[in-house]
Design a protein around this motif. Structure first.
Motif, short mmCIF file in Angstrom:
data_model
loop_
_atom_site.label_atom_id
_atom_site.label_comp_id
_atom_site.label_asym_id
_atom_site.label_seq_id
_atom_site.Cartn_x
_atom_site.Cartn_y
_atom_site.Cartn_z
N PRO A 409 -79.11 33.74 -28.58
CA PRO A 409 -78.21 34.07 -27.42
C PRO A 409 -79.12 35.18 -26.54
N GLY A 410 -78.76 36.04 -25.73
CA GLY A 410 -78.89 37.36 -25.38
C GLY A 410 -79.83 37.44 -23.86
N PRO A 411 -80.18 38.11 -23.49
CA PRO A 411 -81.44 38.65 -22.56
C PRO A 411 -82.79 38.36 -22.37
N VAL A 412 -83.10 37.99 -21.41
CA VAL A 412 -84.64 37.32 -21.40
C VAL A 412 -85.03 37.73 -20.02
N LEU A 413 -86.42 37.83 -20.49
CA LEU A 413 -87.21 38.22 -19.21
C LEU A 413 -87.30 36.94 -17.84
N GLN A 414 -86.28 37.06 -16.85
CA GLN A 414 -86.74 36.16 -16.14
C GLN A 414 -87.61 36.79 -14.81
N ILE A 415 -88.99 36.62 -15.53
CA ILE A 415 -90.20 36.46 -14.67
C ILE A 415 -91.06 35.72 -14.25
N GLY A 416 -90.24 34.06 -13.93
CA GLY A 416 -91.04 33.33 -14.19
C GLY A 416 -91.23 32.45 -15.34
N ASN A 417 -91.28 33.01 -16.79
CA ASN A 417 -92.19 32.53 -17.19
C ASN A 417 -91.07 31.92 -18.52
N THR A 418 -91.60 31.40 -19.77
CA THR A 418 -90.32 30.58 -21.00
C THR A 418 -90.66 31.99 -21.55
N ASN A 419 -89.70 32.05 -21.70
CA ASN A 419 -88.63 33.33 -22.91
C ASN A 419 -87.82 32.70 -23.70
N SER A 420 -87.76 33.35 -25.11
CA SER A 420 -86.94 33.20 -25.81
C SER A 420 -86.84 34.39 -26.85
N ARG A 421 -85.84 34.23 -27.33
CA ARG A 421 -85.51 35.61 -28.63
C ARG A 421 -84.87 34.94 -29.92
N TYR A 422 -86.15 35.55 -31.14
CA TYR A 422 -85.90 34.95 -31.96
C TYR A 422 -85.99 35.50 -33.06
N ARG A 423 -84.77 35.43 -34.43
CA ARG A 423 -84.57 35.83 -35.01
C ARG A 423 -85.47 35.87 -36.45
N PHE A 424 -85.49 35.97 -37.68
CA PHE A 424 -85.94 35.63 -38.66
C PHE A 424 -85.52 36.37 -39.78
N SER A 425 -85.65 35.88 -40.77
CA SER A 425 -84.22 36.01 -42.53
C SER A 425 -85.00 37.40 -43.41
N ILE A 426 -86.26 37.63 -42.50
CA ILE A 426 -87.34 39.06 -43.33
C ILE A 426 -86.89 39.69 -42.22
N GLY A 427 -86.44 39.74 -40.69
CA GLY A 427 -86.21 41.26 -40.06
C GLY A 427 -87.91 41.31 -39.24
N VAL A 428 -87.47 41.14 -37.92
CA VAL A 428 -88.59 40.99 -36.98
C VAL A 428 -90.12 42.15 -37.34
N ARG A 429 -90.31 43.65 -38.02
CA ARG A 429 -91.14 43.62 -38.32
C ARG A 429 -91.70 43.83 -39.42
N ALA A 430 -91.27 43.42 -40.61
CA ALA A 430 -91.78 42.38 -41.61
C ALA A 430 -92.17 41.21 -41.27
N PHE A 431 -91.61 40.39 -40.55
CA PHE A 431 -92.32 38.91 -39.84
C PHE A 431 -93.40 39.34 -38.86
N MET A 432 -93.16 40.00 -38.65
CA MET A 432 -94.76 40.85 -37.14
C MET A 432 -95.79 40.57 -38.02
N ASN A 433 -94.98 41.78 -39.10
CA ASN A 433 -96.52 42.43 -39.94
C ASN A 433 -97.51 40.71 -40.89
N GLU A 434 -96.02 39.90 -41.69
CA GLU A 434 -96.45 39.19 -42.18
C GLU A 434 -97.66 38.29 -41.41
N TRP A 435 -96.91 37.00 -39.86
CA TRP A 435 -97.45 36.26 -39.38
C TRP A 435 -98.59 36.56 -38.82
N SER A 436 -99.04 38.10 -38.45
CA SER A 436 -100.19 38.83 -37.68
C SER A 436 -101.69 38.68 -38.97
N LYS A 437 -100.62 39.55 -40.65
CA LYS A 437 -101.92 39.37 -41.42
C LYS A 437 -102.50 38.24 -42.08
#
Length: 470
Positions: A409-437
């Motif tokens: 839960p938490g604030p999301v963008l009320q711009i008429g889109n689907t959007n959600s907040r996601y947390r990962f065990s390795i943290g957002v920095r590591a997740f973004m790097n490892e996923w994108s790689k």
């Protein structure tokens, strides 16, 4: 219904030596068969194989039944020569069940039996592990793929793993029988989205049906007032239709939704990817700017639809939907380093069955990066465990990229889109790097619950590499 084959293995020399051993082992095998049936599979249980000729006879039965997955139950020690003919004949994924009756032998009671013959028979009912290295040796030397499930009969983890294998086999079959429609063309310049249709068909067995905008227009032109009224009622029953949605936009979206339903029915589609632009004020532009509501309805009814002609993501959405966990169309929106989360969403379509609270149908004065205006879906994915999945076309292969996280839960963008907040065990920095790689496209599919284990098993069944980030 998906068929699974089940055969046990033993040694015919034992039966006259140890009274009651055969019947006892057959009873354990029947317990396994009944549990599997409870997981929604038709189980072809051919009993115990205890000699080479029996193996050939049972293999013929299983071959005629055309089983999708084979379970080999090690009931006691057995000769590998009684096993190899069955597996060679069937040439289907094989799971070896190294399952003891209990977690451990009651040593005190066992040693009090006194009669060493009786004791040996009792031991043989618990010596499943004896055959396991032998089977692995022979399968390795024969080039046969296999997996193990090891544990004991009353162990929950054993049944969860068996159910995962059955669920994964069901999804593999669904993907092999799926008809994926592709409507329109790519979003120009999204090189990551471009896909090789032959590779997708080869990887999953999916049939890809190229469908035309003119067919959608034909159905749309023939829509009746009664159909429009019924579809708008469906909108209102499924979505929270915001008061600012104009009636003309509801009618426009309803007409397109009806046409999409007819397109899907005519081609027996199980999923779809679409994108189109068209000249300003062109009828095709009118259609494509009013598709989100209808495609969201289809997605929530087990016909997932991916925007921007993202064929790979339509495949990922179909996999998650086939596992029964949703599969919503998403892309990365923003990172929040204060809360250590990443936000994902899209302007549609969405999987309304996995929403947290109401799914709103809202007007958009402009779609980001797309022509026209129209209605869109605003929703958040249900709070709790989630699984992200991307079907990736790498330099040399198609593979599956997966991560488990949490919708928080938490604030999301009320711009008429689907959007959600996601947390990962390795943290957002590591997740973004490892996923994108791993080189996925910028889209992914999101489902509820943790199912990375099932996806890893699906990868083994399809002979696709699975990369798990977290």
């Amino acid at each position: 219904m998906m068929k699974v084959g089940l055969f046990g293995i033993g040694l015919d020399t034992y039966w006259p030596q140890f009274e009651g051993l055969l019947e006892r082992l057959e009873g354990y095998q029947q317990q396994i068969a009944e549990k599997m049936e409870g997981f929604g599979a038709e189980v072809i249980n051919v009993g115990l194989v205890d000699a080479p000729q029996v193996a050939r006879d049972k293999a013929e039965i299983l071959k005629k039944e055309d089983v999708d997955l084979l379970f080999l139950y090690v009931s006691t020690y057995a000769l590998s020569s009684t096993v190899l003919p069955v597996v060679q004949k069937l040439k289907c994924p094989t799971i070896i069940l190294n399952i003891q009756p209990v977690a451990a032998i009651d040593y005190e009671s066992f040693n009090k039996l006194g009669d060493r013959g009786v004791m040996t028979g009792e031991w043989l009912a618990h010596c499943q592990a004896c055959s396991v290295p032998e089977l692995a040796n022979v399968f390795n030397r024969s080039g046969i793929d296999y997996e193990f499930v090891t544990g004991y009969l009353d162990e929950q983890a054993v049944w969860e793993e068996i159910q995962d294998w059955i669920d994964a086999a069901k999804v593999a079959k669904i993907m092999a029988n799926n008809r994926l429609g592709v409507l329109g063309h790519y979003y120009c310049g999204m090189l990551d989205v471009y896909s090789d249709l032959t590779k997708q068909a080869a990887a999953f067995g999916t049939h890809i049906e190229i469908v035309e905008m003119c067919e959608v227009k034909k159905y749309r032109d023939a829509v009746t007032d009664a159909e429009i009224e019924s579809k708008i009622l469906e909108f209102r029953n499924t979505f929270e239709v915001i008061d600012t949605c104009e009636q003309t936009e509801l009618v426009r979206a309803a007409k397109t939704s009806i046409a999409l339903d007819k397109l899907v029915a005519n081609h027996n589609l199980g999923s779809m990817a679409y994108y189109y632009e068209g000249e300003t004020a062109n009828e095709y532009e009118n259609i494509v700017t009013s598709v989100i509501a209808g495609n969201t309805l289809l997605t929530g009814k087990n016909i997932p639809v991916a925007g921007e002609y993202e064929i790979k993501n339509a495949q990922a959405m179909k996999i998650l939907d086939a596992f029964g966990v949703g599969g919503s169309f998403s892309e990365f929106y923003a990172m929040d380093f204060n809360d250590d989360i990443v936000m994902l969403g899209h302007d549609g379509p969405a999987h309304f069955a996995i929403a947290e609270g109401n799914v709103q149908l809202v007007p958009l004065p402009v779609y980001h990066g797309k022509p026209g205006k129209g209605l869109s879906i605003q929703m958040t994915v249900k709070h709790g465990p989630v699984t992200l999945l991307s079907v990736v076309e790498g330099k040399d292969e198609v593979f599956l990229l997966v991560a488990e996280g949490e919708s928080v839960p938490g604030p999301v963008l009320q711009i008429g889109n689907t959007n959600s907040r996601y947390r990962f065990s390795i943290g957002v920095r590591a997740f973004m790097n490892e996923w994108s790689k791993q080189g996925p496209s910028h889209h992914c599919a999101i489902g509820v619950g943790y199912i990375a284990n099932k996806i890893e098993k699906l990868g083994k069944l399809l002979n696709l590499r699975v990369v798990r980030v977290c």
